[in-house]
Design an enzyme around this catalytic site. Structure first.
Site, short mmCIF file in Angstrom:
data_model
loop_
_atom_site.label_atom_id
_atom_site.label_comp_id
_atom_site.label_asym_id
_atom_site.label_seq_id
_atom_site.Cartn_x
_atom_site.Cartn_y
_atom_site.Cartn_z
N MET A 35 11.29 -2.33 13.17
CA MET A 35 12.63 -1.84 12.29
C MET A 35 13.40 -1.47 13.50
SD MET A 35 10.88 -0.11 8.96
CE MET A 35 9.62 0.06 9.52
N ASP A 60 6.67 -3.80 0.35
CA ASP A 60 6.78 -2.29 1.17
C ASP A 60 7.55 -1.30 0.84
OD1 ASP A 60 6.39 -0.57 3.41
OD2 ASP A 60 7.09 -1.94 4.92
N MET A 84 11.11 -5.66 1.34
CA MET A 84 11.18 -4.22 1.35
C MET A 84 11.64 -3.76 -0.06
SD MET A 84 10.65 -3.01 4.22
CE MET A 84 10.66 -1.48 3.72
N HIS A 142 5.63 -3.61 11.95
CA HIS A 142 6.51 -4.07 11.40
C HIS A 142 7.74 -3.58 12.34
CE1 HIS A 142 9.12 -2.62 7.72
NE2 HIS A 142 9.89 -3.71 8.05
N HIS A 173 -0.85 -1.39 8.83
CA HIS A 173 0.35 -1.69 8.88
C HIS A 173 1.23 -0.65 9.82
CE1 HIS A 173 4.43 -3.31 7.16
NE2 HIS A 173 4.93 -1.96 7.05
N SER A 233 0.02 1.76 5.53
CA SER A 233 0.93 2.15 6.58
C SER A 233 0.67 3.49 7.04
CB SER A 233 2.17 2.01 5.96
OG SER A 233 3.24 2.87 6.90
C1 DX5 Z 1 9.53 2.27 5.36
C2 DX5 Z 1 8.28 1.46 5.91
C3 DX5 Z 1 7.31 1.80 4.91
C4 DX5 Z 1 6.86 3.05 4.67
C5 DX5 Z 1 6.18 3.03 3.23
O1 DX5 Z 1 10.51 2.02 6.21
O2 DX5 Z 1 8.57 0.16 6.32
O3 DX5 Z 1 5.91 0.85 5.62
O4 DX5 Z 1 5.95 3.65 5.51
O5 DX5 Z 1 5.89 4.24 2.98
P1 DX5 Z 1 5.56 4.48 1.35
O6 DX5 Z 1 4.54 3.72 0.92
O7 DX5 Z 1 5.47 6.08 1.07
O8 DX5 Z 1 7.04 4.08 0.64
ZN ZN Z 2 6.76 -1.03 6.88
#
Ligand code: DX5
Ligand code: ZN
Length: 217
Positions: free
Chosen positions: A67, A174, A136, A65, A32, A7
């Site tokens: 959000m 994730d 998640m 992704h 990602h 990501s």
């Molecule tokens: C969180 C995101 C993730 C995030 C993961 O809201 O959807 O993709 O970047 O970060 P890490 O791997 O640091 O938990």
């Molecule tokens: Zn994500």
């Protein structure tokens, strides 16, 4: 075979091209891209321009992704920008089936994400149509949060459903995925691991971050 999806939320944006090329060389399977609107989640991150920029840098598949509120209004924009996989959240997508159909009609892959408090059963009527389910394992909004272990039974349940109903669909996890948590995530049935911190902030560099995530692969 486990896939790794770095990501870019934790990448160094002053050297985004280097970061993307480095993870590609290190064997990342997809990129990602976390899109946040400051409404569905508290943070604001990036939009289609970044997807377009990354698309020009790499041959790897890009997953967006989303959000964001009203994700159905933006799926075409992200596909036009070069996203190969569109992931929307179940919690705020009223017409999930329509979104999934629209994405697949364009020959792209459709994924649905579930927040930690959302049960697997909400996907019962749609899972046969999906290319990807994203579980998640943190509350979305920020990288660098701690993995929530109570999502492991949900990963197992979804893997069981996919197997029982013979559905070919990726199961991605994730949030807080690192060398310590990845083994449980994989043994619970995930086949795609998203990681921001564990890749881009690995003390020994991103290539090593990817290698340690694959650990037991
Ligand atoms: C969180 C995101 C993730 C995030 C993961 O809201 O959807 O993709 O970047 O970060 P890490 O791997 O640091 O938990
Ligand atoms: Zn994500």
């Amino acid at each position: 075979m486990i896939q790794i999806a770095p990501s870019i939320l934790s990448a160094d944006f002053t050297r985004l091209a280097d970061e993307v090329r480095t993870v590609e060389r290190a064997g990342a399977d997809r990129i990602h891209i976390d899109v946040m609107d400051g409404r569905f989640v508290p943070n604001i991150s990036m939009g289609p321009f970044i997807v377009e920029a990354i698309d020009s840098l790499t041959e790897l598949p890009l997953e967006a992704h989303l959000m964001i509120e009203e994700p159905d209004r933006y799926i075409d924009v992200f596909m036009d920008a070069g996203a190969d996989v569109i992931i929307v959240h179940q919690e705020n997508t009223a017409h999930l089936h329509r979104v999934v159909q629209s994405v697949r009609e364009r020959g792209k892959q459709a994924g649905v994400a579930l927040n930690p408090a959302t049960p697997a059963r909400v996907l019962d009527e749609i899972i046969d149509e999906l290319d990807l389910v994203l579980v998640m394992s943190v509350n979305p909004g920020y990288s660098g949060q701690r993995f929530i272990p109570s999502v492991l039974p949900k990963i197992r349940e979804i893997r069981r459903t996919l197997a029982d109903r013979e559905i070919a669909c990726d199961l991605e996890v994730d949030g807080g995925v690192n060398a310590d948590t990845a083994p449980d995530v994989v043994s619970s049935g995930a086949n795609v691991l998203v990681a921001a911190t564990a890749v881009f902030k690995h003390p020994d560099g991103t290539a090593e971050g990817i290698r340690t995530l694959r650990g037991r692969d």
